[in-house]
Design a protein around this motif. Sequence first.
Motif, short mmCIF file in Angstrom:
data_model
loop_
_atom_site.label_atom_id
_atom_site.label_comp_id
_atom_site.label_asym_id
_atom_site.label_seq_id
_atom_site.Cartn_x
_atom_site.Cartn_y
_atom_site.Cartn_z
N GLN A 60 0.86 -1.19 0.00
CA GLN A 60 0.00 0.00 0.00
C GLN A 60 0.89 1.24 0.00
OE1 GLN A 60 -3.73 0.18 0.37
NE2 GLN A 60 -3.37 -1.85 -0.49
N CYS A 61 0.32 2.35 -0.43
CA CYS A 61 1.13 3.57 -0.53
C CYS A 61 0.27 4.78 -0.14
CB CYS A 61 1.64 3.74 -1.96
SG CYS A 61 2.76 5.12 -2.20
N ILE A 62 0.85 5.66 0.67
CA ILE A 62 0.22 6.93 1.03
C ILE A 62 1.14 8.05 0.57
CG2 ILE A 62 -0.54 8.43 2.90
CD1 ILE A 62 -1.25 5.95 4.51
N VAL A 63 0.62 8.95 -0.25
CA VAL A 63 1.38 10.11 -0.69
C VAL A 63 0.93 11.31 0.14
CG1 VAL A 63 1.87 11.68 -2.59
CG2 VAL A 63 1.72 9.22 -3.02
N ALA A 64 1.86 11.81 0.94
CA ALA A 64 1.62 13.01 1.75
C ALA A 64 2.72 14.02 1.41
CB ALA A 64 1.63 12.66 3.23
N SER A 65 2.79 14.33 0.11
CA SER A 65 3.93 15.09 -0.42
C SER A 65 3.83 16.58 -0.22
CB SER A 65 4.08 14.78 -1.91
OG SER A 65 2.85 14.91 -2.59
N GLY A 66 2.70 17.07 0.27
CA GLY A 66 2.59 18.50 0.57
C GLY A 66 2.20 19.33 -0.63
N ALA A 67 2.56 20.62 -0.56
CA ALA A 67 2.19 21.56 -1.61
C ALA A 67 3.32 22.56 -1.82
CB ALA A 67 0.90 22.30 -1.24
N PHE A 68 3.41 23.06 -3.05
CA PHE A 68 4.41 24.06 -3.40
C PHE A 68 3.85 25.46 -3.15
CE2 PHE A 68 5.80 20.74 -6.62
CZ PHE A 68 6.92 20.37 -5.89
N ASP A 69 4.60 26.29 -2.45
CA ASP A 69 4.27 27.70 -2.32
C ASP A 69 4.36 28.33 -3.70
OD1 ASP A 69 3.61 30.00 -1.05
OD2 ASP A 69 5.40 30.12 0.22
N GLN A 70 3.40 29.19 -4.05
CA GLN A 70 3.33 29.75 -5.40
C GLN A 70 3.69 31.24 -5.41
OE1 GLN A 70 2.36 27.83 -8.49
NE2 GLN A 70 3.29 26.54 -6.91
N PRO A 71 4.47 31.67 -6.39
CA PRO A 71 4.85 33.09 -6.47
C PRO A 71 3.74 33.94 -7.05
CG PRO A 71 5.79 31.89 -8.31
CD PRO A 71 5.08 30.86 -7.46
N VAL A 72 3.90 35.24 -6.90
CA VAL A 72 3.03 36.23 -7.54
C VAL A 72 3.79 36.78 -8.74
CG1 VAL A 72 1.70 38.35 -7.23
CG2 VAL A 72 2.03 36.77 -5.30
N VAL A 73 3.07 37.04 -9.82
CA VAL A 73 3.70 37.53 -11.04
C VAL A 73 3.55 39.04 -11.12
CG1 VAL A 73 3.73 37.39 -13.56
CG2 VAL A 73 3.23 35.34 -12.21
N PHE A 74 4.68 39.72 -11.12
CA PHE A 74 4.72 41.18 -11.27
C PHE A 74 6.09 41.54 -11.82
CE2 PHE A 74 5.69 39.95 -6.92
CZ PHE A 74 6.96 40.50 -6.73
N ARG A 75 6.31 42.79 -12.15
CA ARG A 75 7.57 43.20 -12.76
C ARG A 75 8.72 43.03 -11.77
NH1 ARG A 75 10.23 45.94 -16.70
NH2 ARG A 75 11.70 47.60 -16.11
N ASN A 76 9.81 42.41 -12.27
CA ASN A 76 11.03 42.18 -11.50
C ASN A 76 10.79 41.27 -10.30
OD1 ASN A 76 12.56 43.81 -13.22
ND2 ASN A 76 12.17 45.66 -12.02
#
Length: 970
Positions: A266-282
């Motif tokens: 059996q397998c349990i994936v508890a790999s979490g989540a990636f924090d996501q950036p905001v898109v703006f200049r520079n």
Amino acid sequence: MSAANRLPAPLGLLIDRNRPLSFDFDGKPYQGLAGDSIASALLANGRWLLSRSFKYHRPRGPLSMAGQDANSLVQLPDEPNVLADMQPLAAGITVAGQNYAGSLDKDRDALLGHFSRFMPVGFYYRSFYKPKGMWKVWEPIIRKKAGLGVLNLDFQPQYHDKAFLFTDLAVIGAGPAGLCAALAAANAGAKVLLIEQQSYLGGSLAWARFDIDGQRATKLRDELLAAVQGHANIHILKDAVCNAWFTDHFLPVIHGNRLYKVRARQCIVASGAFDQPVVFRNNDLPGVMLTSAAQRLIKLYAVKPGQRAVLLTGNDDGYLAALDLFDAGVEVAALIDMRAQPDNGSLVTALQTRGIPCHAGSTVYEAIGEQHLQAVELRRIVGEGEVSAEGMRVDCDLLCMSAGYMPVYQLLCQAGGKLAYDDDSAAFSLGGLPGGLQVAGSVNGRHALDNVLCDGARAAAAAVAALGLEAGAEAGEFVAEAPVNFPWPIFPHPKGKDFVDFDEDLQVRDIVNATRHGYRDVQLVKRFSTVGMGPSQGRHSALPTARLVARATGRNVSETGVTTARPPFVAEKLAHVAGRGFDPYRQTAMHRRHLELGAKMMPAGIWQRPAYYGKPEAREACMQAEARHVREKVGLIDVSTLGGLDVRGPDAAELLNRLYTFAFAKQPVGRSRYALMTNEHGVVIDDGVCARFADEHFYVTATTSGVDRIYQQMLKWNAQWRLNVDITNVTAALAAVNLAGPDSRKVLETLCSDVELSAEAFPYLGVRSGTLTSLSGASIPARLLRVGFVGELGYEIHVPARYGEALWDALMEAGKAFAIRPFGVETQRLLRLEKGHVIISQDTDGMTSPAEIDMTWAIARGKPFFVGKRSVEILEAQPLIRKLVGFSLPQGSRQPLEGHLVLKGDAISGNVTSCEYSQTLGQIIGLAYCAVDQASPGQRIPIRVEGGEVVQATVVKLPFFDPDNQRQEL
């Protein structure tokens, strides 16, 4: 340089303050601490610029501090493209930046950024080839600029190996959900393998804040670790990456220099989540990082990430991170919430009591600075991706951003899961998972800590039940939780540099322009623009790309989807795939006897076989003497390495009829038949003999190096055909010899009394079962095959492997009266060459068809089907380009070697595949491919030999020796 930004204890979970380490970066000395990563040590010293971007050579600093981006790629002496935020610091290590011209701080190639308007997405598809011939001008320039790091060609590979692990339950990810799941399953009696990519357990509990007081995470982590680390049923792998998911929970796990091949029930994936950036200049400037990265620096490495910070958030976690920064002594200049208000109003109060200004319904429109962040421009959000005309400047040297979270879905999608997105709530969900695979925690859309723990317990209960064990206490109830993803965190700027993909320097307009070129599918956008194809593999670019493609094509994200996730999850070294550098080999049952007789051993596939008997310096003389003895008297060779396959059952003949080119349905019992096999492309892949011992029993031989592949082919095809047949690889179960020469019948008659051996009773290609008498008088059960591979009267004798040595001794003793002599593989190859017999994979290659080697006689034209039949017919309908021919050269000529080229004018028309001097014939003979118009007997073919000399060989009709085959049919 000393660490100027190091925070006091108890911060710094991973570092040892009593073990300072000195190292160099870009020619300057620095000091860090044991437990630091290269990146954390540099940031502690105030060094933020670590690398240059791939396309525009923009300055880059750490983004995630978790190995999830390419911003921190650096060069080590023996390895390029090393993630500085994952690579542990070592004493005396020399580190350098990469992908720059001049110096890292003053990169001359940064000028490319000013010409970005001339390098739009996909420009390389439409440039460099006009006018005709310009590619030759551009190619060396592009090759010089391509690549990031530098390979050390003198590098000596380190030891790597592989190992197998078997477990009841594999839990991937040791965050709160994974720890809870592992503990619950282990308490129920399951054997648990807990796999964690980081060097510490607890996941976000080690660095994130879950309450205003900041106490819960530490307390909960301590409780879970105390229970998990000492549990007898839990095997923990830290610093280990589960790099893929394959059918039936086969998991390749990289742990240091070892690749574990894990099989889990059996397998349990508890790999979490990636924090996501905001898109703006520079948004790529050093000093701009994910909120989670700043928290990791503080809690794990005791590094103060900045002096004056701004936080940009799309959820309540940004408020909690602001409290972490404040407690670490960072001045928080502003918290900018893209939402109208937080879900938890007490968080605003907590910030206000600390004097931290909060700006709701706003965003950062531009980050200001050259080599490092100096300020941000704050503007109000007035629409989806739209901001007000005026804003305000906030000075800062740190910007922490988080638009929300994206599940670490890669393994789950490899398992066949489907990632769905709800555009209204900006939430992800996963479905369509195979049986035995559970999901828990934030990867399953649970972000509130209580829900994460509850989800871990729920997943464990499902896995435990599937294992047939009794689960413990039931999981608690889920509570309602607030959304964590801001639906549109993309704010294009008219001047660009609003990066969607940091790896590839792709801006908003690049993705939009890709759709304007007609690439409406997100998979095609990926291939046209290269978005998500860099080292981070779309961890931060997949979601904003999907959003931009959806808007540009008038769809929603759930319709566009995200790009396909394929293994491996992280970059995988070839050394892990290769494993140990060693050459395993097997010995036949008669190996000891060969050594006693002075054999020179050689590898043949995985086996050790006698090449000839005698001293290496006398190779040629030994071979010729052995060959002459076989032609004139009798010789004995160990052929135990020949592949042996037992095919039994009512459909045995039908199976062979479909697999091989010849006809076997009506093959008489007691007879053998040559068997040629082609693949689906009509290419010759093996040959051997099919011996029919009973109506429902065939014994099939295959080449030494090819038997395992042929066995797999038989199993593969019969899995489709479902014939009533059993197939067994008996190669290792049998030992075999070839007794060959004019006196071979006389030798065999002294040992075998229950088989009539006369030419009439036991003709050429006949097969019999009988017994031979050993020196001790015991009976040896044997399969006898009349064969003629060396062109003489001969018998292959196959016996159970335990009788191998006894068989050899009996034959050598019985043969003394006839001057019997052993001969080796190289002698056998000379003898078969005199008969013009091909050796598959030596005289054939991956393109050889039956017609090219004059094997069309081995094809049964009346059969409706055999594997490759259609392809063979198509190939036969086309003009031949080459032919395998025999050739000869006078004695004393320069002898060609295998691989030497056959010429036709200035062109190459073929190559030599076999060549030896034949004392029997008094000339050099060989086999070679040549052009069809060079293949007629009597023609001369030029062969370029050592030193560039060209010899003129004569094409000869095969076989060279005994063309009427009278000797083998005695």
